[in-house]
Design an enzyme around this catalytic site. Structure first.
Site, PDB file in Angstrom:
ATOM      1  N   GLN A   1       0.835  -1.191   0.000  1.00  0.00           N
ATOM      2  CA  GLN A   1       0.000   0.000   0.000  1.00  0.00           C
ATOM      3  C   GLN A   1       0.876   1.250   0.000  1.00  0.00           C
ATOM      4  O   GLN A   1       1.973   1.267   0.563  1.00  0.00           O
ATOM      5  CB  GLN A   1      -0.988   0.011   1.172  1.00  0.00           C
ATOM      6  CG  GLN A   1      -0.381   0.031   2.547  1.00  0.00           C
ATOM      7  CD  GLN A   1      -1.440   0.215   3.638  1.00  0.00           C
ATOM      8  OE1 GLN A   1      -2.533   0.711   3.396  1.00  0.00           O
ATOM      9  NE2 GLN A   1      -1.094  -0.179   4.847  1.00  0.00           N
TER      10      GLN A   1
ATOM     11  N   LEU B   1       0.745   3.889   1.599  1.00  0.00           N
ATOM     12  CA  LEU B   1       1.092   4.383   2.926  1.00  0.00           C
ATOM     13  C   LEU B   1       2.470   3.916   3.365  1.00  0.00           C
ATOM     14  O   LEU B   1       3.286   4.705   3.874  1.00  0.00           O
ATOM     15  CB  LEU B   1       0.030   3.917   3.929  1.00  0.00           C
ATOM     16  CG  LEU B   1       0.347   4.133   5.411  1.00  0.00           C
ATOM     17  CD1 LEU B   1       0.384   5.606   5.753  1.00  0.00           C
ATOM     18  CD2 LEU B   1      -0.668   3.409   6.289  1.00  0.00           C
TER      19      LEU B   1
ATOM     20  N   TYR C   1      -5.729   5.402  19.167  1.00  0.00           N
ATOM     21  CA  TYR C   1      -4.767   4.505  18.525  1.00  0.00           C
ATOM     22  C   TYR C   1      -4.244   5.112  17.225  1.00  0.00           C
ATOM     23  O   TYR C   1      -3.041   5.123  16.968  1.00  0.00           O
ATOM     24  CB  TYR C   1      -5.429   3.150  18.255  1.00  0.00           C
ATOM     25  CG  TYR C   1      -4.552   2.163  17.518  1.00  0.00           C
ATOM     26  CD1 TYR C   1      -3.633   1.375  18.203  1.00  0.00           C
ATOM     27  CD2 TYR C   1      -4.642   2.013  16.140  1.00  0.00           C
ATOM     28  CE1 TYR C   1      -2.831   0.460  17.536  1.00  0.00           C
ATOM     29  CE2 TYR C   1      -3.852   1.103  15.466  1.00  0.00           C
ATOM     30  CZ  TYR C   1      -2.942   0.324  16.169  1.00  0.00           C
ATOM     31  OH  TYR C   1      -2.153  -0.574  15.505  1.00  0.00           O
ATOM     32  N   TYR C   2      -5.150   5.622  16.405  1.00  0.00           N
ATOM     33  CA  TYR C   2      -4.719   6.222  15.144  1.00  0.00           C
ATOM     34  C   TYR C   2      -4.197   7.640  15.340  1.00  0.00           C
ATOM     35  O   TYR C   2      -3.408   8.130  14.519  1.00  0.00           O
ATOM     36  CB  TYR C   2      -5.838   6.156  14.110  1.00  0.00           C
ATOM     37  CG  TYR C   2      -5.811   4.834  13.393  1.00  0.00           C
ATOM     38  CD1 TYR C   2      -4.997   4.643  12.282  1.00  0.00           C
ATOM     39  CD2 TYR C   2      -6.535   3.743  13.858  1.00  0.00           C
ATOM     40  CE1 TYR C   2      -4.918   3.413  11.646  1.00  0.00           C
ATOM     41  CE2 TYR C   2      -6.466   2.514  13.228  1.00  0.00           C
ATOM     42  CZ  TYR C   2      -5.649   2.359  12.121  1.00  0.00           C
ATOM     43  OH  TYR C   2      -5.561   1.133  11.502  1.00  0.00           O
TER      44      TYR C   2
ATOM     45  N   HIS D   1     -12.057   3.691  10.169  1.00  0.00           N
ATOM     46  CA  HIS D   1     -11.641   2.921  11.338  1.00  0.00           C
ATOM     47  C   HIS D   1     -12.603   3.078  12.518  1.00  0.00           C
ATOM     48  O   HIS D   1     -12.308   2.625  13.623  1.00  0.00           O
ATOM     49  CB  HIS D   1     -10.229   3.330  11.767  1.00  0.00           C
ATOM     50  CG  HIS D   1      -9.168   2.876  10.811  1.00  0.00           C
ATOM     51  ND1 HIS D   1      -8.881   1.539  10.625  1.00  0.00           N
ATOM     52  CD2 HIS D   1      -8.349   3.564   9.975  1.00  0.00           C
ATOM     53  CE1 HIS D   1      -7.909   1.430   9.723  1.00  0.00           C
ATOM     54  NE2 HIS D   1      -7.581   2.635   9.306  1.00  0.00           N
TER      55      HIS D   1
ATOM     56  N   HIS E   1     -16.064   2.635  14.900  1.00  0.00           N
ATOM     57  CA  HIS E   1     -16.981   1.580  15.336  1.00  0.00           C
ATOM     58  C   HIS E   1     -18.346   2.201  15.619  1.00  0.00           C
ATOM     59  O   HIS E   1     -18.450   3.393  15.914  1.00  0.00           O
ATOM     60  CB  HIS E   1     -16.452   0.887  16.591  1.00  0.00           C
ATOM     61  CG  HIS E   1     -15.263   0.015  16.330  1.00  0.00           C
ATOM     62  ND1 HIS E   1     -14.769  -0.854  17.282  1.00  0.00           N
ATOM     63  CD2 HIS E   1     -14.461  -0.134  15.252  1.00  0.00           C
ATOM     64  CE1 HIS E   1     -13.715  -1.494  16.788  1.00  0.00           C
ATOM     65  NE2 HIS E   1     -13.512  -1.066  15.554  1.00  0.00           N
TER      66      HIS E   1
ATOM     67  N   ARG F   1      -7.849  -8.136  15.154  1.00  0.00           N
ATOM     68  CA  ARG F   1      -6.672  -8.169  14.280  1.00  0.00           C
ATOM     69  C   ARG F   1      -5.483  -8.730  15.049  1.00  0.00           C
ATOM     70  O   ARG F   1      -5.295  -8.419  16.225  1.00  0.00           O
ATOM     71  CB  ARG F   1      -6.350  -6.754  13.794  1.00  0.00           C
ATOM     72  CG  ARG F   1      -5.190  -6.667  12.809  1.00  0.00           C
ATOM     73  CD  ARG F   1      -4.899  -5.232  12.430  1.00  0.00           C
ATOM     74  NE  ARG F   1      -3.940  -5.140  11.351  1.00  0.00           N
ATOM     75  CZ  ARG F   1      -3.443  -4.004  10.864  1.00  0.00           C
ATOM     76  NH1 ARG F   1      -3.836  -2.865  11.377  1.00  0.00           N
ATOM     77  NH2 ARG F   1      -2.569  -4.008   9.874  1.00  0.00           N
TER      78      ARG F   1
END
Length: 717
Positions: free
Chosen positions: A143, A145, A254-255, A412, A414, A437
């Site tokens: 990818q 990224l 987290y991100y 990302h 929820h 994951r």
């Protein structure tokens, strides 16, 4: 005459332009030429800097005896070539750091050989043969990224050794590697470069930093203002769009941890090369707020709150947050509590900033980080919900409540508005599952997100939140969730009474849901009592209204004795995550007087239940149904269910008590105090809850305005 002038101009640029380029001082990014002598001495003088450097040096020394391998890219994330190219860029940067600190030529030779090897091969590689779904591929990785991350690291290494390279070596590396790679990212994958997303941030940081080092101002300007130079995309636009005024990043902690890395690296490079931009002052010192906010969205044990697609063991010790913390302290605000974070991280970057942090810790300037009871707003204008965090007690044993009512969080996110988490005594009690994951573990979907991330982890029933008619919020549709912002969130903070109230009227059509988490400090208790009240109002009959509580620990007592277990397991439902829950047992709850007691990390947590509904059940569930590959982590929970109603009230009181010493086999303070927790008759615009604690009776009143909880009052009767 004109031809003569053109000839003279060409000769002038041929002779003097290389001198102009070479006049730029190197290194110029995280390590600068002016600070090199102090950094080299600091590695010998300041223990934290020394240990951090020795960790890097040992990792490089272990690779010096091995032959460099630069394979043709072919594997997806977690595969052999993927991991080797990742290892190579880390080795490249670390060996360049080792060269600048020790001035040992073997480290220089290693860095140079890696750059030359990639320069010799890069342009012969086509686009990667594999591609991560819904993401453009790169040349080195599957990818785009990952290619950006590779370049961000590689250009830092080049900046550290370029002054020692010959002109011929520089030409090879720049013309055969960095320039085609930068053009590939900026032009071939223009859509990513201009995207308002963390992938776009990495792309513009890679091109922008490379432009600064190679003295290519057009690259820098396009990175700042977008490929069209119209300021509709680019670095500044990303700072405007992706962060709230409080520094909250839409995809969650987290991100935010991951996205901060390119933001901080590019900002630091701009700070050094283009100080006139005052980039660290942008949007009222936004980046400083973003760094503090990511620490505020962690528990005192260092783990980040696992909201949205989060790997649960990610902590403030990640390299991205070590870097961010160092830059924040060194270049934005010398706040001594950031030194307290650095001590917890027990690591610094080998950089000008790391030198300053290690030196000031050595000089005794650090203070403990101030974990706050705080409302962190979401949305670029701060008006799209947020996260309420209530903290009580000392750091080692702190009780922390989290109520999430944010925007969806892009791809990302929820479906978990009004989700709550509880930490206590250094541990999760009522957790969030995070992402499904196994990162970089090839045997588990190549280290990629599992299919259960969609069928379970993102679904509403996977979270400690209200679920209507066994359907996820927004029918599990990301586009719908992105369009609708949360309705409301507010926080009140007083010495003995703290609460956060949130509401949402978009998750389910024609249904209003509100929730209040309240902590009450009473003298008889070491820990505050927690009252959790949810009010659901609908214009139409609701078949089921569920409220899960997932817990870590064991059930040691419950009001219903001799619960009859199901003789054969079956799933709790058929879809929307319910198909992954085994139903162990079900029993009806009384309007008041029922409870369940959990033992978690040597503490007791007694959850008292109260409701007005006659059709109220408690369901014991276990995660793992319809999971043939055993991808899901065993998780226990209870699901409170009310059925066939237009409005529902859930009220729970969590009482923390007891101290268990398994070594001495002793238990103290093992008796609960709260009793008679109940909902008293509802008046027109409020819900009243009462309970006894020792000799005292307390009444909690939740005001309802427009059918949502709008205020909390408590009095001792």
């Amino acid at each position: 005459m004109k031809n003569y002038i053109k000839y003279v101009v060409r000769i002038f640029f041929a002779l003097f332009f290389p001198l102009i380029v070479s006049a730029q001082e190197y290194p110029s990014l995280l390590i600068t030429k002016a600070n090199l002598p102090a950094l080299r001495e600091g590695v010998k003088e300041f223990p934290l800097l020394e240990s951090s450097f020795l960790d890097i040096q040992r990792s490089v020394d272990a690779e010096l005896v091995h032959k460099l391998i630069v394979p043709t890219p072919k594997d997806a994330g977690g595969g052999y070539t993927h991991e080797l190219h990742k290892k190579n860029y880390q080795l490249l940067l670390n060996s360049a750091i080792c060269f600048q600190i020790t001035q040992d030529v073997q480290y220089f030779d290693l860095s140079k050989s890696i750059l030359i090897a990639y320069a010799n091969k890069y342009q012969s590689w086509p686009e990667h043969p594999k591609r991560k779904e819904n993401h453009p591929s790169g040349r080195i990785f599957w990818q785009n990224l990952n290619d950006c991350v590779w370049l961000v690291n590689a250009i830092q290494a080049y900046d550290l050794i370029v002054s020692e390279l010959s002109s011929q070596e520089r030409e090879i590396i720049e013309k055969d590697l960095f320039i085609p790679m930068g053009e590939y990212l900026m032009i071939t994958h223009k859509a990513v470069f201009d995207k308002i997303h963390n992938h776009g941030t990495w792309s513009i940081a890679a091109v922008g930093i490379t432009g600064l080092v190679l003295n290519k101002p057009e690259w820098v300007n396009k990175s700042l203002y977008g490929s069209a130079l119209d300021k509709q995309t680019g670095f500044l636009k990303q700072l405007d769009e992706l962060f709230s005024p409080d520094g909250y990043y839409a995809e969650g902690p987290y991100y935010q941890r991951y996205a901060l890395s390119p933001f901080i690296l590019f900002a630091k490079a701009l700070h050094n090369h283009k100080p006139e931009l005052h980039i660290f002052e942008y949007r009222n010192r936004l980046l400083a707020k973003a760094i503090e906010t990511v620490f505020q969205t962690s528990y005192t044990n260092g783990l980040l709150f696992p909201l949205n697609d989060a790997i649960k063991d990610k902590s403030i010790k990640s390299n991205e947050l070590v870097l961010s913390n160092n830059i924040a302290y060194s270049d934005i605000d010398t706040n001594p509590t950031l030194l307290g974070i650095a001590k917890k991280q027990n690591n610094v970057t080998i950089s000008d900033a790391g030198l300053k942090v290690a030196r000031d810790i050595f000089l005794g300037k650090s203070k403990e980080f101030d974990y706050k009871t705080i409302l962190i707003r979401d949305g670029k204008d701060g008006k799209k919900g947020g996260i309420g965090i209530i903290r009580s007690g000392d750091e080692d044993t702190q009780q922390t409540l989290v109520l999430k009512n944010t925007t969806h969080g892009m791809g990302h996110g929820h479906f978990d508005r009004l989700n709550f988490l509880l930490y206590d005594n250094g541990f999760e009690v009522f957790p969030d599952y995070g992402a499904a994951r196994f990162l970089n573990i090839e045997s588990k979907s190549g280290g990629h997100y599992l299919k259960e991330n969609n069928t379970w982890a993102k679904q509403s029933i996977a979270h400690n939140t209200i679920v209507i008619n066994e359907a996820s919020q927004f029918q599990g549709n990301v586009a719908k969730a992105e369009q609708a912002s949360p309705t409301h969130i507010t926080l009140y903070d007083h010495d003995t009474l703290k609460y956060v109230i949130a509401s949402d009227s978009h998750s389910y059509p024609q249904i209003k849901i509100s929730r209040a988490l309240v902590t009450i400090q009473i003298n008889e208790f070491k820990k505050p009592l927690i009252v959790d009240v949810s009010y659901i109002y609908s214009g139409k009959a609701l078949k089921t209204v569920d409220l899960p509580y997932y817990y870590i620990g064991q059930v040691v007592d419950q009001s219903k004795k001799n619960v009859e277990a199901n003789t054969s397991l079956h799933s709790f439902g058929e879809k929307n995550g319910y198909e992954h829950l085994w139903l162990n047992s079900t029993y009806p709850l009384q309007p008041h007087g029922d409870y369940i007691t959990l033992l978690s990390n040597y503490k007791f947590y007694k959850v008292h239940f109260a409701s007005e509904s006659p059709n109220n059940t408690l369901n014991h569930v276990l995660l793992g149904a319809n999971d043939p590959e055993l991808n899901l982590l065993p998780t226990r929970g209870i699901v409170l269910r009310q059925e066939n109603l237009h409005e529902a009230i859930f009220a729970q009181l969590i009482e923390t008590y007891g101290d268990i010493n398994p070594t001495d086999e002793t238990i103290s303070d093992a008796n609960p105090i709260v009793k008679n927790f109940k909902i008293t008759p509802k008046e027109k615009n409020n819900v009243n809850i009462s309970f006894e604690a020792g000799e005292n009776v307390f009444q909690l009143q939740t005001d309802l305005t427009n059918n949502i909880i709008s205020n909390i009052q408590i009095e001792q009767l």
